[in-house]
Each structure stands twice: as structure tokens, then as C-alpha cells.
Design a protein around this motif. Sequence first.
Motif, PDB file in Angstrom:
ATOM      1  N   GLY A 196       6.093  -1.843   8.698  1.00  0.00           N
ATOM      2  CA  GLY A 196       4.684  -1.780   9.076  1.00  0.00           C
ATOM      3  C   GLY A 196       3.799  -1.551   7.863  1.00  0.00           C
ATOM      4  N   ARG A 197       2.527  -1.910   7.977  1.00  0.00           N
ATOM      5  CA  ARG A 197       1.587  -1.740   6.864  1.00  0.00           C
ATOM      6  C   ARG A 197       1.045  -0.323   6.793  1.00  0.00           C
ATOM      7  N   THR A 198       0.935   0.371   7.951  1.00  0.00           N
ATOM      8  CA  THR A 198       0.386   1.729   7.965  1.00  0.00           C
ATOM      9  C   THR A 198       1.353   2.765   8.522  1.00  0.00           C
ATOM     10  N   ILE A 199       2.371   2.328   9.239  1.00  0.00           N
ATOM     11  CA  ILE A 199       3.413   3.213   9.767  1.00  0.00           C
ATOM     12  C   ILE A 199       4.740   2.500   9.602  1.00  0.00           C
ATOM     13  N   GLU A 200       5.719   3.207   9.052  1.00  0.00           N
ATOM     14  CA  GLU A 200       7.015   2.591   8.796  1.00  0.00           C
ATOM     15  C   GLU A 200       8.115   3.636   8.967  1.00  0.00           C
ATOM     16  N   LEU A 201       9.303   3.186   9.375  1.00  0.00           N
ATOM     17  CA  LEU A 201      10.447   4.070   9.516  1.00  0.00           C
ATOM     18  C   LEU A 201      11.579   3.580   8.632  1.00  0.00           C
ATOM     19  N   LEU A 202      12.043   4.466   7.737  1.00  0.00           N
ATOM     20  CA  LEU A 202      13.175   4.173   6.868  1.00  0.00           C
ATOM     21  C   LEU A 202      14.369   5.010   7.291  1.00  0.00           C
ATOM     22  N   PRO A 233       0.824  -1.207   0.000  1.00  0.00           N
ATOM     23  CA  PRO A 233       0.000   0.000   0.000  1.00  0.00           C
ATOM     24  C   PRO A 233       0.859   1.258   0.000  1.00  0.00           C
ATOM     25  N   GLU A 234       0.276   2.360  -0.503  1.00  0.00           N
ATOM     26  CA  GLU A 234       1.003   3.615  -0.562  1.00  0.00           C
ATOM     27  C   GLU A 234       1.182   4.191   0.840  1.00  0.00           C
ATOM     28  N   LEU A 235       2.422   4.537   1.168  1.00  0.00           N
ATOM     29  CA  LEU A 235       2.744   5.238   2.401  1.00  0.00           C
ATOM     30  C   LEU A 235       3.398   6.564   2.031  1.00  0.00           C
ATOM     31  N   LEU A 274       6.986   7.077   7.542  1.00  0.00           N
ATOM     32  CA  LEU A 274       5.983   6.904   6.496  1.00  0.00           C
ATOM     33  C   LEU A 274       4.643   6.610   7.149  1.00  0.00           C
ATOM     34  N   LEU A 275       3.602   7.271   6.652  1.00  0.00           N
ATOM     35  CA  LEU A 275       2.263   7.118   7.218  1.00  0.00           C
ATOM     36  C   LEU A 275       1.286   6.703   6.122  1.00  0.00           C
ATOM     37  N   ALA A 276       0.238   5.987   6.518  1.00  0.00           N
ATOM     38  CA  ALA A 276      -0.749   5.514   5.547  1.00  0.00           C
ATOM     39  C   ALA A 276      -1.437   6.677   4.856  1.00  0.00           C
TER      40      ALA A 276
END
Length: 268
Positions: free
Chosen positions: A88-94, A58-60, A112-114
Motif C-alpha cells: 500500500g502507499r499509505t498503509i502496508e504490512l511486512l 514515500p516514507e512509511l 507501516l503507516l504514512a
Amino acid sequence: MNTATPAPGSYYERIDEHRYKPTPHASGAWDPGETHFSPLGGLVVHALERHLAARPGPELLIGRISFDILGRLALDECEIRVETVRPGRTIELLEAVATVAGRPAVRARAWLLAALDTSAVAGGGAGRLTPPERLASRPLTDVWPGGYIASLDLRPVSPPRPGRATVWVSTGLDLVAGEPSGPLASYVALVDTANGIAARERPTEWMWPNVDLTVHLHRRPEGRWTGLDTTVTFGATGQGVTSTVLHDVSGPVGHAQQILTVRPQPGR
């Protein structure tokens, strides 16, 4: 009306999948032998967006990106590597690390947020700035040297004064030669300019380089113009802060903060 036309070209040329070579247009304001952080910050976002585009899911959206500048940014080739810190699917840290001249020079982390439809509750923040097409260009080269500064089309919304300025910034140069960059990378590639548009002192007498840049966004910026509504504050013990409300032509998009090390120029 004076409308500046920047010279054609780019800030970087690609060497391979992860390495880039800066052009003279990327040279810095404090030292033309260094890279100005603005295009390098945009290049890091470009690498993050390419990393995201190459994977399924999904787009983040990037909601916050923080850059720590770890030392001198030589005008030399750089390598950028991206890894996931918190999946994460809705919150991610790169995290992206830019290595310049063989050593880590910039470490960036992006939350990154949904992407959701929240238009029904959208609102708040400052009003729109006067559109750039209604304003005249003013060169910044009378204050700052370097290829990056010379590449800009800068249009003040009102006359700047020490520690306070509101301007539009754009460029006719590509971020990376021969390849498109996304709106966010092109936007962030101009944000670090904020620290130079509202000089509190003469840069020939004082220095105030930033050691970081943090950008918070409440929506994705669009268009070729970066609006900077900037305030610069110096403290009494060698620290300073550059605070900016970020705009595009549709209105505010977020905020940027830079911590400064304030010191007299050598020999003064």
C-alpha cells in the motif's frame, strides 16, 4: 554517581546479506546457551529497516510490530527474510521470519503507516520520566545471568518492587558489528528487558518466559535510552502479562505487551 560503562563489542556479526552470527553478549537470562530475545528483536527491526531503505517510494513508519517466539532461541547463527504481506502507499504490512539453527524461530509482522504532520493535535499519555543522567546505575546481574544482561547500563527511576519497576536501559554495544542501526532498531533491541526488571518471584524458583512481544508506537523513539515503566501480573492458571509504557528522554512513545507462561522451575 556510578555510571556503568558496558564492554565494547556487538550483539551480532554479519555473515552475508541475510545471515548473522550472535556474540556471547547476546546470550540469554533463562539459559546462557540461548539467545536473549531483546537483541534478536532489534536485529529483526534492523532487517526491516534495511529492506525499507533499499526501495523507492514515500516514507512509511513502523506503528506496530508483533513478534511471535516459536521455540527455543539457540545461540546460533540466524537468517532473516522480509516480505510484503499487504502492499500500500499509505498503509502496508511486512512480515519478517528469523530462522535459527535451521528452523523458523521468530515470526514478526510490522504495520507501516504514512508519515504525516499531525503536530497540531499531538498529545496525551504519561509525563516524562526522571532523566537517566540524574540516576545511578544498578546491575541486574544479581538477579539474572547471561551476556545480554551483563551488557546493560540499567538505571532505576525508583526502587523496584515485586511486579513493578520503572527503569532506563542502555548499552554501549553495537547491534551489528561495523554497521549503523537506526534509532528504532536500537530502541527495540532493549524492550524485551521489561520482563526481567520487575520480577514477582525468584527466577531460581519460578519461570515466566514470554512467548511474544507486541510494540505499539505513537511516535518514533529517539536517543540511546529506552525507558520501561513496567507492571508484571501473574494469573492463577499459568498465564501472566508484562505491560510496559515505553519512553525516551522526551516522554512516552508507546506501549509493549508480553504474554507469559508461568511455571515452577523443574524440581520444585
